[in-house]
Write an enzyme that holds these catalytic residues in place. Sequence first.
Site, PDB file in Angstrom:
ATOM      1  N   TYR A   1     -61.236 -30.863  -8.054  1.00  9.16           N
ATOM      2  CA  TYR A   1     -60.612 -32.163  -7.803  1.00  9.16           C
ATOM      3  C   TYR A   1     -59.267 -32.268  -8.539  1.00  9.16           C
ATOM      4  O   TYR A   1     -58.376 -33.004  -8.145  1.00  9.16           O
ATOM      5  CB  TYR A   1     -61.571 -33.275  -8.215  1.00  9.16           C
ATOM      6  CG  TYR A   1     -61.438 -34.532  -7.396  1.00  9.16           C
ATOM      7  CD1 TYR A   1     -61.840 -34.573  -6.066  1.00  9.16           C
ATOM      8  CD2 TYR A   1     -60.914 -35.683  -7.957  1.00  9.16           C
ATOM      9  CE1 TYR A   1     -61.714 -35.726  -5.320  1.00  9.16           C
ATOM     10  CE2 TYR A   1     -60.788 -36.848  -7.228  1.00  9.16           C
ATOM     11  CZ  TYR A   1     -61.192 -36.861  -5.904  1.00  9.16           C
ATOM     12  OH  TYR A   1     -61.067 -38.017  -5.183  1.00  9.16           O
TER      13      TYR A   1
ATOM     14  N   LYS B   1     -57.042 -40.614 -10.312  1.00  6.31           N
ATOM     15  CA  LYS B   1     -58.086 -41.646 -10.248  1.00  6.31           C
ATOM     16  C   LYS B   1     -58.305 -42.285 -11.629  1.00  6.31           C
ATOM     17  O   LYS B   1     -58.595 -43.485 -11.710  1.00  6.31           O
ATOM     18  CB  LYS B   1     -59.394 -41.058  -9.721  1.00  6.31           C
ATOM     19  CG  LYS B   1     -59.342 -40.642  -8.249  1.00  6.31           C
ATOM     20  CD  LYS B   1     -58.934 -41.771  -7.321  1.00  6.31           C
ATOM     21  CE  LYS B   1     -59.106 -41.396  -5.861  1.00  6.31           C
ATOM     22  NZ  LYS B   1     -58.445 -42.363  -4.960  1.00  6.31           N
TER      23      LYS B   1
HETATM   24  P1  NAD Z   1     -58.303 -40.733   4.602  1.00  7.36           P
HETATM   25  O1  NAD Z   1     -57.534 -39.482   4.764  1.00  7.36           O
HETATM   26  O2  NAD Z   1     -58.892 -41.323   5.812  1.00  7.36           O
HETATM   27  O3  NAD Z   1     -57.456 -41.846   3.858  1.00  7.36           O
HETATM   28  C1  NAD Z   1     -56.409 -41.532   2.945  1.00  7.36           C
HETATM   29  C2  NAD Z   1     -55.242 -42.376   3.398  1.00  7.36           C
HETATM   30  O4  NAD Z   1     -54.147 -42.231   2.493  1.00  7.36           O
HETATM   31  C3  NAD Z   1     -54.739 -41.951   4.781  1.00  7.36           C
HETATM   32  O5  NAD Z   1     -54.734 -43.080   5.633  1.00  7.36           O
HETATM   33  C4  NAD Z   1     -53.329 -41.497   4.512  1.00  7.36           C
HETATM   34  O6  NAD Z   1     -52.424 -41.734   5.584  1.00  7.36           O
HETATM   35  C5  NAD Z   1     -52.989 -42.337   3.285  1.00  7.36           C
HETATM   36  N1  NAD Z   1     -51.787 -41.869   2.608  1.00  7.36           N
HETATM   37  C6  NAD Z   1     -51.542 -40.638   2.087  1.00  7.36           C
HETATM   38  N2  NAD Z   1     -50.276 -40.586   1.610  1.00  7.36           N
HETATM   39  C7  NAD Z   1     -49.732 -41.816   1.822  1.00  7.36           C
HETATM   40  C8  NAD Z   1     -48.456 -42.408   1.582  1.00  7.36           C
HETATM   41  N3  NAD Z   1     -47.452 -41.715   0.997  1.00  7.36           N
HETATM   42  N4  NAD Z   1     -48.258 -43.705   1.944  1.00  7.36           N
HETATM   43  C9  NAD Z   1     -49.245 -44.419   2.521  1.00  7.36           C
HETATM   44  N5  NAD Z   1     -50.466 -43.923   2.799  1.00  7.36           N
HETATM   45  C10 NAD Z   1     -50.694 -42.632   2.454  1.00  7.36           C
HETATM   46  O7  NAD Z   1     -59.461 -40.374   3.532  1.00  7.36           O
HETATM   47  P2  NAD Z   1     -60.476 -41.327   2.745  1.00  7.36           P
HETATM   48  O8  NAD Z   1     -61.495 -40.396   2.192  1.00  7.36           O
HETATM   49  O9  NAD Z   1     -60.865 -42.457   3.582  1.00  7.36           O
HETATM   50  O10 NAD Z   1     -59.609 -41.832   1.505  1.00  7.36           O
HETATM   51  C11 NAD Z   1     -59.428 -43.205   1.199  1.00  7.36           C
HETATM   52  C12 NAD Z   1     -59.545 -43.442  -0.286  1.00  7.36           C
HETATM   53  O11 NAD Z   1     -60.893 -43.229  -0.687  1.00  7.36           O
HETATM   54  C13 NAD Z   1     -58.693 -42.511  -1.151  1.00  7.36           C
HETATM   55  O12 NAD Z   1     -58.199 -43.234  -2.252  1.00  7.36           O
HETATM   56  C14 NAD Z   1     -59.697 -41.482  -1.591  1.00  7.36           C
HETATM   57  O13 NAD Z   1     -59.313 -40.804  -2.787  1.00  7.36           O
HETATM   58  C15 NAD Z   1     -60.887 -42.384  -1.829  1.00  7.36           C
HETATM   59  N6  NAD Z   1     -62.174 -41.712  -1.947  1.00  7.36           N
HETATM   60  C16 NAD Z   1     -62.630 -40.882  -0.980  1.00  7.36           C
HETATM   61  C17 NAD Z   1     -63.858 -40.250  -1.122  1.00  7.36           C
HETATM   62  C18 NAD Z   1     -64.381 -39.312  -0.077  1.00  7.36           C
HETATM   63  O14 NAD Z   1     -65.303 -38.550  -0.372  1.00  7.36           O
HETATM   64  N7  NAD Z   1     -63.856 -39.322   1.134  1.00  7.36           N
HETATM   65  C19 NAD Z   1     -64.636 -40.486  -2.278  1.00  7.36           C
HETATM   66  C20 NAD Z   1     -64.140 -41.350  -3.269  1.00  7.36           C
HETATM   67  C21 NAD Z   1     -62.917 -41.955  -3.085  1.00  7.36           C
END
Ligand code: NAD
Length: 265
Positions: free
Chosen positions: A155, A162
């Site tokens: 990670y 985070k």
């Molecule tokens: P996702 O790829 O669907 O969402 C990530 C989003 O970030 C995308 O919509 C992307 O376009 C956006 N993004 C990236 N760079 C950007 C920028 N410069 N400006 C604006 N937007 C930008 O994936 P996700 O898993 O739904 O992620 C959403 C959140 O959840 C993130 O913060 C991720 O770290 C967190 N998260 C995800 C998980 C998991 O296992 N999927 C677990 C814990 C936390």
Amino acid sequence: MGALDGKVALVFGVANKRSIAWGVVQALQRAGATVGISYAGKVLEKRVFPLAEGAGIDFVEECDVTSDEQIEAVFTKAKERFGKLDVLVHSVAFAPGEDLGGRFRDISREGFRTALDISAYSLIPMAKHAAEMMPQGGSIMAMTYYAAEKVMPRYNVMAVAKAALENIVRNLAADLGPQGVRVNAISPGPIRTLAAAGVPGVRAMIKYSNRVSPLRRPITQEDVGNVAAFLASDAAALITGETIYVDGGYHVLGITLTEEDLDAL
Ligand code: NAD
């Protein structure tokens, strides 16, 4: 009567139907909120616009959160459109591929800067603009991950981002609390999404956490959305500065061996 009837929410981070942000949008709508969304990058338009149209959402704005001007522009448009805001959801993260996977010691200065800027700093200007549109108070939330606290393989730089994000959530909670704006983090366990696919080995992590977490079941975007809808509602009126886990209880484990594992050893 929905718990969010009459409330207006703005959700950043919809990339496609697997996005956690999309699970949040759907839950907020189910609870009665009017929702606007923001996405990043022209390539996502062909996925985001049909999704929004299907859900009856007509406030769909592009915003690269590395740009203060673009962030301000989205909130200006939201103000013109809705007049106020009750809920802001930050579901945005990015790190260069070479800084996920590999060795922690190899994280680049540029990768660190980019990951922290997009995934953590961006919440600050977004919260500032949102709070200006929340004269009656409101609820702001951001998506974090347990790697902020405990070491997770591969990670790497995102764990640092985070940790910063969770600190920002606590500071914003203290800063904006006196005007009735709550700020919290939601910490989902691993879910297959576009962003998760950027972490090498995430499939194995999902399989593993489903096997050992106390509730023994996969975590879905809907599970996260439901918690977001709760945090957005008045039922969470006294909760701020908190990190809420939606991980089947994984984070309470000291050692992740199950009873079956111990019997087999
Ligand atoms: P996702 O790829 O669907 O969402 C990530 C989003 O970030 C995308 O919509 C992307 O376009 C956006 N993004 C990236 N760079 C950007 C920028 N410069 N400006 C604006 N937007 C930008 O994936 P996700 O898993 O739904 O992620 C959403 C959140 O959840 C993130 O913060 C991720 O770290 C967190 N998260 C995800 C998980 C998991 O296992 N999927 C677990 C814990 C936390």
